[in-house]
Design an enzyme around this catalytic site. Structure first.
Site, PDB file in Angstrom:
ATOM      1  CD  GLU B  12      30.944  44.026  38.094  1.00 45.15           C
ATOM      2  OE1 GLU B  12      31.754  44.873  37.686  1.00 45.15           O
ATOM      3  OE2 GLU B  12      29.833  43.879  37.578  1.00 45.15           O
ATOM      4  NE  ARG B  78      36.339  38.955  33.451  1.00 42.46           N
ATOM      5  CZ  ARG B  78      35.991  40.113  32.900  1.00 42.46           C
ATOM      6  NH1 ARG B  78      34.810  40.638  33.149  1.00 42.46           N
ATOM      7  NH2 ARG B  78      36.820  40.747  32.102  1.00 42.46           N
ATOM      8  CE1 TYR B  80      36.343  41.098  37.071  1.00 40.11           C
ATOM      9  CE2 TYR B  80      36.624  43.055  35.744  1.00 40.11           C
ATOM     10  CZ  TYR B  80      35.901  42.324  36.660  1.00 40.11           C
ATOM     11  OH  TYR B  80      34.735  42.831  37.173  1.00 40.11           O
ATOM     12  CG  ASP B  82      38.064  47.573  34.623  1.00 44.37           C
ATOM     13  OD1 ASP B  82      38.516  48.450  33.874  1.00 44.37           O
ATOM     14  OD2 ASP B  82      36.876  47.245  34.632  1.00 44.37           O
ATOM     15  CD  GLU B  87      36.290  45.232  38.595  1.00 46.43           C
ATOM     16  OE1 GLU B  87      37.013  46.068  38.009  1.00 46.43           O
ATOM     17  OE2 GLU B  87      35.046  45.272  38.584  1.00 46.43           O
ATOM     18  CB  THR B  90      30.630  37.096  43.454  1.00 45.10           C
ATOM     19  OG1 THR B  90      29.525  37.830  42.894  1.00 45.10           O
ATOM     20  CG2 THR B  90      31.218  37.858  44.619  1.00 45.10           C
ATOM     21  CD1 TRP B 504      30.589  38.497  32.699  1.00 45.04           C
ATOM     22  CD2 TRP B 504      30.240  37.064  34.372  1.00 45.04           C
ATOM     23  NE1 TRP B 504      31.400  38.858  33.738  1.00 45.04           N
ATOM     24  CE2 TRP B 504      31.197  38.004  34.786  1.00 45.04           C
ATOM     25  CE3 TRP B 504      29.859  36.067  35.267  1.00 45.04           C
ATOM     26  CZ2 TRP B 504      31.785  37.983  36.048  1.00 45.04           C
ATOM     27  CZ3 TRP B 504      30.438  36.040  36.533  1.00 45.04           C
ATOM     28  CH2 TRP B 504      31.385  36.989  36.907  1.00 45.04           C
TER      29      TRP B 504
END
Lengths: 86, 587
Positions: B12, B78, B80, B82, B87, B90, B504
Site C-alpha cells: 500500500e 484499491r 483511495y 488517506d 493511496e 495492490t 477486502w
C-alpha cells in the site's frame, strides 16, 4: 568531471579503505554499467569504440537528468510540502 | 498448523501530490480535490466498485477529509484517499514477484490518470512515489502486508507473535541495505547525514507499536485478520521505503517472506540480539559504505551484511530443485550481499539508494568538487539555520553576525568556509529536487525512467511491459482478487453501482443475497459468491442500469483549491491540513 575529487562512500564510520571513491572510479563504473547495458541491447563494437560511445551516452544522460531540474530548485523543494501520512 | 510456504503479499503506497505549472513552479493543491479529479478519470476508464470498510474504522468515517474509501478495480487493486495522500493498494498477490508486478501496474495506472486529469492552470499533476518531503520533514508510508499464521489459543498466539517480532527485528533493521530508497539529509537533529540509505529510518522511533501516524515502530503490532481470522492474521510492516526499482521491491517482499517462513517453522535459530535496534536502524541508514558494526547486547558486534547473511544461510534450507522462483530469490539475495560486501556501488543497477548515488548525485558532487562528508557537515549547519514551516535555509546575507559567530565552531570543526556557503546551499536544493524527480511517476519527467530507458536499471524478474499492462485490468489468478473482479464485471453487466460494496474480505450484494465472505485470500473462486450472483441475475427487480458516480457526489466540476504555501510561517493551521480544508470548504 573534475579529476580526483573524492566521492565519499561513508558518513565516517567505515574503515579508511572503504571511505571514499574517486570521481574517476565512479565514472569508470558508470561506463562499465553503460557498456554492460549496450551488451544487453546486443550492440557490437570494439572496446575503444564502445567505451567512447558509452561516455557520450552517459554525458547525454547527465544532460537529460539536468534538464529535469526547474529554474528554481529552492522554490520547487519548499513547495513540495506534504501532509504527514502513515 | 504448518509454516506457510504459500501466503499472500501486498503493498500500500501513499503518494506525494503537487501541481507543476510552467513558469510558476509548484503549487500546493487541495489533495482531496485532486483525488476527486483522478477518481473521475478512473471512472471513465475502468470498471470499479465502491470500497467500504463496513464501519471497521469508525474514526475515519467521522472525518471525510481524512479518509475516502475509494474504489476497487477489476484487477483487485484499491484506489483511495488517506491522510492527505492518494493511496494505491495492490490486490492480494500470491508471490513477491506478483506483488511487485501489480505495484508497477498501479504506478502505470496512476500516471495515466494524472496525465489525463484536467489539471488547473494548464499544469501537470505530480505523483511522487517516495516517503519524505524535504520541506516540512513529513513522512508518508509504503506499507507491506504479509499473511501469517495465527495460533489457536490467545496466550499461545501472543507468545508466538512476540517471538516472531523479536526474530524479525534484526532482519528488518538491516534489510534496508538491499531495498532502501535513499534520501538526502536527516530528520534527526542529533544525527546529521549527507545521504542516507533509508527514507523512513529517521521516522521510526521504537521497536514495537500499533501506531502508524506517530510512534512508528520497526514491527507494527496491529492485529487484523487476513482471511480466516481464526487461522491467519495480517503482518503490517510500515518501516519500509517506497521503491522505484522493481528488483529492490522484489527483494524486500521476498526476503521478508522467507524470514517469516523461518520463524513459522521455528527455524531462524539464534538471531543477533541488537543492543539498541532503533539506534542500529539509524546507524545502518547512515552507513553508505555498509561496514558499520552494530553493538550486540552482551558484547560483540555485527555488520548489516553479516546479519543478512545469517538469515540467508538459514533460508537456504527452503531451496528445492523444482522451485525456480525461490532459487532466483535466494541467488539474488546472496549476490547482492556479496556485492555489498565487496563494493556497494556494484548495486548501481538495482538498489534505489545506490542508483541515485551513482547516477544522480555522484556526477553532480564531482562537478561541485565536494563529497558526502562535506555535504553532511553543511546539512548539519543548515538544519540549525532553517526557519519557517518549509524550513528554508536562509541566504548568507540574511545571517546576522551573532548567527555566524554562534556557528563558527561548527565550520572550524568540519573545515568548512563561509565562502562556500552559497554554493553548498544551491547544491542542497538541487540535490533535493533531483531526488524528488527520481520518484516522479510521469515517465516524461522522471529521472528513474530516464535511467531505466538507458538500460541502467534492472527491470526485475518477469516485469515486462506487456505483463504490467495486463495487470492493470486482470487480477492475479491465484487469489480472491479474482472473486472481486467477478463481482465488478457482474455489477457492470447488470448496470449496478452503489448497490454493491466491496471490502477486502467481503462483498455486500443487494437482497436477498446480502453479505458474502471471501475468507481465504488464496481462493480465486468462491462458490457461494458465484451462486449469489447467479441467483441475483434471475431477479427482475434489480435496480435499473445507470451511470456510476462516486457515492455522495454529483457530476459537477471538481473544485480545486490552490493553496499558497507561505514559506516563512506555518502554512497549515494547528489542526493540520484537514482543518484547513474544512475551513476552505466551509464545513
Amino acid at each position: 568531471m573534475s579529476g580526483g575529487q573524492r566521492f565519499d562512500l561513508s558518513s565516517g564510520a567505515a574503515p579508511a579503505e572503504r571511505q571514499e571513491t574517486t570521481s574517476e572510479e565512479l565514472a569508470l563504473r558508470r561506463s562499465q554499467a553503460e557498456l554492460a547495458a549496450a551488451a544487453r541491447r546486443g550492440e557490437q563494437a570494439s572496446l575503444e569504440q564502445a567505451a567512447a560511445e558509452a561516455r557520450v551516452r552517459l554525458e547525454r544522460l547527465d544532460e537529460q537528468i539536468e534538464s529535469l531540474l526547474s529554474s528554481d530548485p529552492q522554490e520547487f523543494v519548499i513547495r513540495f510540502l506534504q501532509t504527514g501520512g502513515q | 498448523m504448518t509454516a506457510m510456504d504459500r501466503r499472500v503479499y501486498g503493498l500500500e503506497t501513499e503518494y506525494g501530490l503537487n501541481l507543476e505549472t510552467r513558469g510558476q513552479g509548484l503549487s500546493q493543491l487541495d489533495p482531496g480535490a485532486l483525488f476527486s479529479l483522478l477518481e473521475r478519470v478512473l471512472l471513465e476508464r475502468y470498471p470499479t466498485l465502491e470500497s467500504d470498510s463496513f464501519g471497521r474504522r469508525p474514526e475515519a468515517v467521522r472525518d471525510p477529509i481524512q479518509i475516502r474509501e475509494g474504489r476497487f478495480l477489476e484487477s483487485g487493486a484499491r484506489f483511495y484517499y488517506d491522510t492527505g495522500h492518494v493511496e494505491w493498494a495492490t490486490p492480494e498477490a500470491a508471490s513477491p514477484e506478483q506483488a511487485v508486478l501489480y505495484d508497477l501496474a498501479g504506478e502505470r495506472t496512476l500516471a495515466e490518470l494524472a496525465a489525463a486529469a484536467p489539471a488547473p492552470r494548464g499544469g501537470r499533476l505530480l505523483l511522487i512515489k517516495n516517503n519524505v518531503d524535504y520541506a516540512g520533514d513529513r513522512t508518508y508510508g509504503c506499507h507491506e502486508n504479509y499473511q501469517i499464521e495465527r495460533r489457536q489459543r490467545q496466550s499461545e498466539d501472543s507468545r508466538f507473535f512476540a517471538g516472531l517480532a523479536a526474530q524479525l527485528v534484526p532482519f528488518l533493521v538491516t534489510r534496508q541495505i538491499l531495498c532502501g530508497a535513499g534520501r538526502l539529509g536527516s530528520s534527526d537533529p542529533r544525527a546529521a547525514a549527507g545521504y542516507q540509505i533509508s527514507q523512513r529510518a529517521d521516522h521510526v522511533d521504537r521497536v514495537a507499536s500499533g501506531e502508524t501516524r506517530s510512534a512508528r515502530a520497526i514491527v507494527n503490532t496491529r492485529d487484523e485478520p487476513l482471511g480466516d481470522a481464526a487461522h491467519h492474521r495480517r503482518l503490517h510492516l510500515i518501516l519500509g521505503d517506497a521503491n522505484r526499482s522493481p528488483h529492490a521491491a522484489w527483494l524486500k517482499l521476498g526476503t521478508t517472506g522467507l524470514v517469516l517462513r523461518l520463524v513459522e517453522e521455528r527455524a531462524p535459530g539464534t538471531v543477533p540480539d541488537l543492543a539498541d535496534p532503533v539506534a542500529a536502524l539509524r546507524t545502518v541508514s547512515r552507513d553508505i559504505a555498509c561496514t558499520a558494526t552494530l553493538p550486540l547486547r552482551g558484547g560483540g558486534s555485527i555488520t548489516a551484511v553479516g546479519v543478512q547473511r545469517l538469515y540467508l544461510e538459514r533460508a537456504e534450507r527452503f531451496r528445492t530443485r523444482g522451485d525456480a522462483a525461490l532459487g532466483r530469490l535466494l541467488d539474488a539475495w546472496r549476490r547482492d550481499l556479496d556485492d555489498l560486501a565487496s563494493d556497494p556501488m556494484l548495486l548501481a543497477d538495482r538498489a534505489d539508494w545506490v542508483i541515485k548515488l551513482a547516477h544522480l548525485y555522484g556526477p553532480r558532487l564531482a562537478r561541485a568538487q565536494t563529497g558526502w562528508r562535506e555535504v553532511g557537515a553543511w546539512d548539519l549547519l543548515f538544519s540549525r539555520l532553517r526557519h519557517g514551516a518549509a524550513r528554508v535555509v536562509p541566504d548568507l546575507a540574511e545571517l546576522t553576525p551573532a548567527q555566524t559567530a554562534r556557528h563558527q565552531h561548527l565550520l572550524d570543526r568540519h573545515r568548512l568556509r563561509w565562502a562556500d556557503y552559497a554554493a553548498q546551499r544551491r547544491l542542497h536544493y538541487e540535490l533535493r529536487e533531483l531526488d524528488l524527480r527520481y520518484h516522479d511517476l510521469d515517465p516524461e519527467h522522471s529521472a528513474f525512467s530516464l535511467l531505466g530507458d538507458a538500460g541502467l536499471v534492472r527491470p526485475g524478474p518477469g516485469m515486462d511491459p506487456a505483463r504490467i499492462a495486463a495487470a492493470q485490468r486482470r487480477p492475479p489468478d491465484e487469489t480472491r482478487a479474482c472473486a472481486r473482479a467477478e463481482v465488478i464485471r457482474w455489477a457492470h453487466r447488470q448496470g449496478l453501482g452503489g448497490e454493491v460494496l466491496l471490502d477486502w474480505g467481503r462483498v455486500s450484494l443487494p437482497p436477498p443475497a446480502g453479505t458474502v465472505w471471501l475468507e481465504d485470500p488464496l481462493a480465486p473462486t468462491v462458490p457461494s459468491l458465484s451462486h449469489a450472483l447467479a441467483q441475483l441475475g434471475t431477479l427482475a427487480d434489480l435496480p435499473a442500469a445507470g451511470p456510476l458516480p462516486p457515492r455522495g457526489r454529483d457530476d459537477t466540476e471538481v473544485p480545486i483549491h490552490i493553496l499558497d504555501v507561505e514559506t516563512t510561517a506555518a502554512p497549515f493551521p494547528a489542526g493540520g491540513l484537514g482543518a484547513l480544508l474544512r475551513s476552505l470548504l466551509g464545513r
